[in-house]
Write an enzyme that holds these catalytic residues in place. Structure first.
Site, PDB file in Angstrom:
ATOM      1  CG  HIS A  87      18.077  61.527   1.007  1.00 34.86           C
ATOM      2  ND1 HIS A  87      17.310  60.844   1.925  1.00 34.86           N
ATOM      3  CD2 HIS A  87      18.269  60.700  -0.043  1.00 34.86           C
ATOM      4  CE1 HIS A  87      17.026  59.633   1.428  1.00 34.86           C
ATOM      5  NE2 HIS A  87      17.606  59.528   0.237  1.00 34.86           N
ATOM      6  CG  HIS A 100      14.529  66.636   0.039  1.00 35.49           C
ATOM      7  ND1 HIS A 100      15.892  66.727  -0.151  1.00 35.49           N
ATOM      8  CD2 HIS A 100      14.295  65.392   0.559  1.00 35.49           C
ATOM      9  CE1 HIS A 100      16.462  65.579   0.234  1.00 35.49           C
ATOM     10  NE2 HIS A 100      15.524  64.773   0.680  1.00 35.49           N
ATOM     11  CG  ASP A 115      17.180  59.126   5.533  1.00 36.99           C
ATOM     12  OD1 ASP A 115      18.003  59.761   6.225  1.00 36.99           O
ATOM     13  OD2 ASP A 115      16.453  59.677   4.684  1.00 36.99           O
TER      14      ASP A 115
HETATM   15 ZN   LIG Z   1      16.395  61.442   3.725  1.00 39.78          ZN
END
Ligand SMILES: [Zn+2]
Length: 319
Positions: A169, A130, A254
């Protein structure tokens, strides 16, 4: 690598990565403790060699992160730390530890491209995908996989690198960094819509980077079989398009059904399948060369089990 020869895999891990102290936070040192305990009992470690964890140099980080941003992170940590963004905790040792996570990724690239190993697995933290060029985000300080990709290009002269990101994500930082780059290619499978909001199918790159980004947004509730089929198809398409000389994995776990902050319904054994898919593609295009970096994964047991299966998959020789 010869067909029947055992895979030479370097494992980068060190208790020093626990010194990035986030307190009560899902991205915590216990993640690595749980993984290490599981791997120690797995019987896989004798089949690996230890990579030497080192710090990324300022020059290596500067290929992605301006010196000024590096100094902001270091100074913030030196002053005791705190939150650098609403999700991203920094402790006094965090800048040094983050530098080692990025440095291990570079060392993994050096060892694989230097022929000392076929594959590397870097189990460091904080995660990286990120992080933007000059902004910490989503538990990430330095974008480890981006630093590794830039290292493969600048230090080793590679023209085509593929980053495969299966963290639940979207790897917005990695995408953003290479969005106009036609040499470093990005394929991400992720839950969508979801944090951080990016990763739609129509985000495909721009300028010379047009087509170098491939997003596979997946809705919550997708079946495991549908996820796996879509992943393999998209991965093969992107690899066929870019013909990578090296594959880097942003390996987040995740998307596991038990994950407390992610989840896309996967079970641990699905990560063995995803690993096999990447290994197959790497065997076709780049002599099996893979450097895998830990990203997310926050259920301690599911994470450790998934990493064990990932490592076992990376150790598999070509059929
Ligand atoms: Zn993640």
């Amino acid at each position: 690598m010869a067909a029947a020869s055992p895979v030479r895999l370097e494992l980068f891990t060190d208790p020093l990565f626990e010194r990035h102290d986030t307190g009560e936070h899902p991205e915590c040192a216990d993640r690595l403790r749980s993984i290490r305990k599981r791997l120690a009992a797995s019987g896989l470690l004798p089949r690996t060699t230890s990579g030497t964890v080192r710090s990324a140099t300022e020059e290596e980080l500067s290929r992605i992160h301006p010196l000024k941003y590096q100094q902001v992170v270091r100074k913030f940590a030196q002053n005791g730390g705190g939150r650098l963004d609403p999700d991203t905790v920094v402790s006094p040792d965090s800048a040094e530890v983050a530098g080692k996570a990025a440095g291990s990724a570079c060392a993994g690239v050096d060892d694989v491209l230097g022929g000392r190993a076929d594959r590397a697995l870097c189990l460091g933290r904080p995660p990286g995908h990120h992080a933007l060029t000059a902004r910490a985000m989503g538990f990430c300080l330095f974008n480890n996989v981006a630093v590794a990709a830039a290292h493969a290009r600048t230090q080793h002269g590679l023209a085509n690198v593929l980053i495969v990101d299966w963290d639940v994500h979207h790897g917005n930082g990695t995408q953003d960094i290479f969005y106009e780059d036609g040499m470093i290619h990005f394929f991400s499978a992720h839950r969508y819509p979801f944090y951080p909001g990016t990763g739609a199918a129509d985000e495909t790159g721009t300028g010379p980077g047009l087509g170098a980004t491939l997003n596979l947004p997946l809705k919550f509730g997708i079946s495991r079989a549908a996820y796996r089929d879509a992943f393999r198809l998209a991965l093969e398409k992107q690899a066929g398009h870019c013909k990578p000389e090296l594959i880097l994995i942003s390996a987040g776990f995740d998307a596991h059904a038990h994950d407390p902050i992610g989840s896309l319904g996967l079970e641990s054994e699905d990560f063995a399948t995803l690993t096999q898919d990447v290994v197959d593609v790497a065997n076709v295009h780049c002599h099996g060369r893979i450097v895998s970096l830990l990203e997310g994964g926050y259920d301690l047991d599911a994470l450790a089990e998934s990493v064990e299966l990932h490592l076992a998959g990376l150790l598999k020789s070509p059929a």
